[in-house]
Enzyme design. Structure first.
Site, mmCIF file in Angstrom:
data_model
loop_
_atom_site.group_PDB
_atom_site.id
_atom_site.type_symbol
_atom_site.label_atom_id
_atom_site.label_comp_id
_atom_site.label_asym_id
_atom_site.label_seq_id
_atom_site.Cartn_x
_atom_site.Cartn_y
_atom_site.Cartn_z
ATOM 1 N N GLY A 48 -1.879 -8.625 -4.117
ATOM 2 C CA GLY A 48 -0.999 -7.458 -4.019
ATOM 3 C C GLY A 48 0.307 -7.507 -4.779
ATOM 4 O O GLY A 48 0.882 -6.476 -5.086
ATOM 5 N N ASP A 103 3.808 -8.358 -1.510
ATOM 6 C CA ASP A 103 3.771 -6.895 -1.609
ATOM 7 C C ASP A 103 4.335 -6.224 -0.366
ATOM 8 O O ASP A 103 5.162 -5.333 -0.438
ATOM 9 C CB ASP A 103 2.337 -6.392 -1.914
ATOM 10 C CG ASP A 103 1.278 -6.898 -0.926
ATOM 11 O OD1 ASP A 103 1.607 -7.692 -0.018
ATOM 12 O OD2 ASP A 103 0.106 -6.497 -1.075
ATOM 13 N N ASP A 106 3.977 -7.037 7.053
ATOM 14 C CA ASP A 106 3.521 -6.125 8.102
ATOM 15 C C ASP A 106 3.771 -6.801 9.467
ATOM 16 O O ASP A 106 4.849 -6.676 10.014
ATOM 17 C CB ASP A 106 2.041 -5.838 7.830
ATOM 18 C CG ASP A 106 1.436 -4.789 8.735
ATOM 19 O OD1 ASP A 106 2.096 -3.773 8.991
ATOM 20 O OD2 ASP A 106 0.291 -4.977 9.185
ATOM 21 N N ASP A 162 -3.566 -2.133 -1.896
ATOM 22 C CA ASP A 162 -4.901 -1.551 -1.886
ATOM 23 C C ASP A 162 -5.350 -1.063 -0.517
ATOM 24 O O ASP A 162 -4.838 -1.486 0.513
ATOM 25 C CB ASP A 162 -5.921 -2.591 -2.345
ATOM 26 C CG ASP A 162 -6.144 -3.670 -1.289
ATOM 27 O OD1 ASP A 162 -5.151 -4.264 -0.825
ATOM 28 O OD2 ASP A 162 -7.303 -3.898 -0.900
ATOM 29 N N ARG A 168 -4.922 -0.148 -6.268
ATOM 30 C CA ARG A 168 -3.913 -1.077 -6.806
ATOM 31 C C ARG A 168 -3.335 -0.587 -8.134
ATOM 32 O O ARG A 168 -2.222 -0.919 -8.505
ATOM 33 C CB ARG A 168 -4.512 -2.470 -7.016
ATOM 34 C CG ARG A 168 -4.946 -3.165 -5.733
ATOM 35 C CD ARG A 168 -5.190 -4.646 -6.017
ATOM 36 N NE ARG A 168 -5.948 -5.314 -4.975
ATOM 37 C CZ ARG A 168 -5.411 -5.838 -3.875
ATOM 38 N NH1 ARG A 168 -4.117 -5.736 -3.659
ATOM 39 N NH2 ARG A 168 -6.148 -6.447 -2.982
HETATM 40 P P1 IMP Z 1 0.938 -9.522 7.691
HETATM 41 O O1 IMP Z 1 0.471 -10.925 7.868
HETATM 42 O O2 IMP Z 1 0.489 -8.638 8.816
HETATM 43 O O3 IMP Z 1 2.424 -9.415 7.456
HETATM 44 O O4 IMP Z 1 0.110 -8.997 6.480
HETATM 45 C C1 IMP Z 1 0.610 -8.588 5.290
HETATM 46 C C2 IMP Z 1 -0.552 -8.244 4.383
HETATM 47 O O5 IMP Z 1 -1.361 -7.181 4.944
HETATM 48 C C3 IMP Z 1 -0.015 -7.718 3.079
HETATM 49 O O6 IMP Z 1 0.188 -8.759 2.160
HETATM 50 C C4 IMP Z 1 -1.110 -6.749 2.667
HETATM 51 O O7 IMP Z 1 -2.113 -7.428 1.947
HETATM 52 C C5 IMP Z 1 -1.682 -6.233 3.961
HETATM 53 N N1 IMP Z 1 -1.077 -4.921 4.334
HETATM 54 C C6 IMP Z 1 -0.289 -4.667 5.391
HETATM 55 N N2 IMP Z 1 0.098 -3.386 5.441
HETATM 56 C C7 IMP Z 1 -0.473 -2.780 4.364
HETATM 57 C C8 IMP Z 1 -0.434 -1.432 3.844
HETATM 58 O O8 IMP Z 1 0.199 -0.496 4.372
HETATM 59 N N3 IMP Z 1 -1.152 -1.222 2.702
HETATM 60 C C9 IMP Z 1 -1.852 -2.197 2.075
HETATM 61 N N4 IMP Z 1 -1.899 -3.475 2.510
HETATM 62 C C10 IMP Z 1 -1.223 -3.768 3.651
HETATM 63 MG MG MG Z 2 -0.293 -9.478 0.364
#
Ligand code: IMP
Ligand code: MG
Length: 178
Positions: A48, A103, A106, A162, A168
């Site tokens: 990403g 990227d 979350d 994505d 992307r």
């Molecule tokens: P985390 O471990 O939940 O912080 O995950 C983060 C990862 O989830 C990012 O690097 C993205 O690959 C994916 N992700 C989370 N939210 C989104 C979104 O709104 N669009 C696309 N990918 C997302």
């Molecule tokens: Mg990511």
């Protein structure tokens, strides 16, 4: 085009490429200031980060290096969520100032995991630069020093992000339609 369709979902344009680049310049200026006289290693998290990494690097005036890592798709779930292994980091980061390029943060589990893994390799410092941060979704405390956009809890695509592999290539950011 202000709306697009990827698989079953419709997305509406929410942030233009021009706005993204403008805000990345703001973050790059902060990094230029904070790392003046240093030589950080930027560590991009694939897939990403690629567009964000490219745009950020174009705006860095300090000496810097870049390397990329990938997180294994193996998902070992435990109480804290999905834990993935960091692949592809062959060079030493011991004694180096590391800036992770992500990227989107979350839940924060991915970054928490990265910080723990990289922390064992004795870097001088580690900070996170993320194109997006969804504060409402954070499940663990992760300090994102350089966040380009803070957004509500909504799924987005474009500029490297994505939906199941698609989107992307879009130069702008699109929000999933309700
Ligand atoms: P985390 O471990 O939940 O912080 O995950 C983060 C990862 O989830 C990012 O690097 C993205 O690959 C994916 N992700 C989370 N939210 C989104 C979104 O709104 N669009 C696309 N990918 C997302
Ligand atoms: Mg990511």
């Amino acid at each position: 085009m202000n709306t697009i369709k990827l698989y079953d979902k419709t997305f509406a344009k929410s942030i233009t490429n021009e706005e993204i680049n403008k805000e990345i310049k703001r973050v790059a200026a902060a990094i230029n200031r904070d790392y003046a006289g240093k030589r950080p290693v930027l560590l991009g998290v694939l897939n990403g980060c690629f567009m964000f990494a490219a745009e950020l690097l174009k705006n860095l005036e300090i000496e810097c290096e870049i390397s990329f890592v990938k997180l294994s798709s193996y998902q070992g779930t435990n109480s804290t969520g999905v834990v993935r292994e960091v692949l592809g980091l062959t060079e030493s980061i011991a004694g180096r100032d590391v800036i992770i390029i992500e990227d989107i943060v979350d839940t924060g589990y991915t970054m928490q995991n990265m910080l723990e893994t990289l922390g064992t390799r004795e870097p001088a410092s580690i900070e996170i630069a993320s194109l997006f941060l969804k504060p409402a979704r954070l499940k663990v405390p992760v300090d994102v020093k350089y966040s380009v956009f803070t957004i509500p809890d909504r799924f987005i695509v474009g500029f490297g992000l994505d939906y199941d592999g698609l989107g992307r290539n879009l130069p702008d950011i699109y929000d999933v339609a309700e």
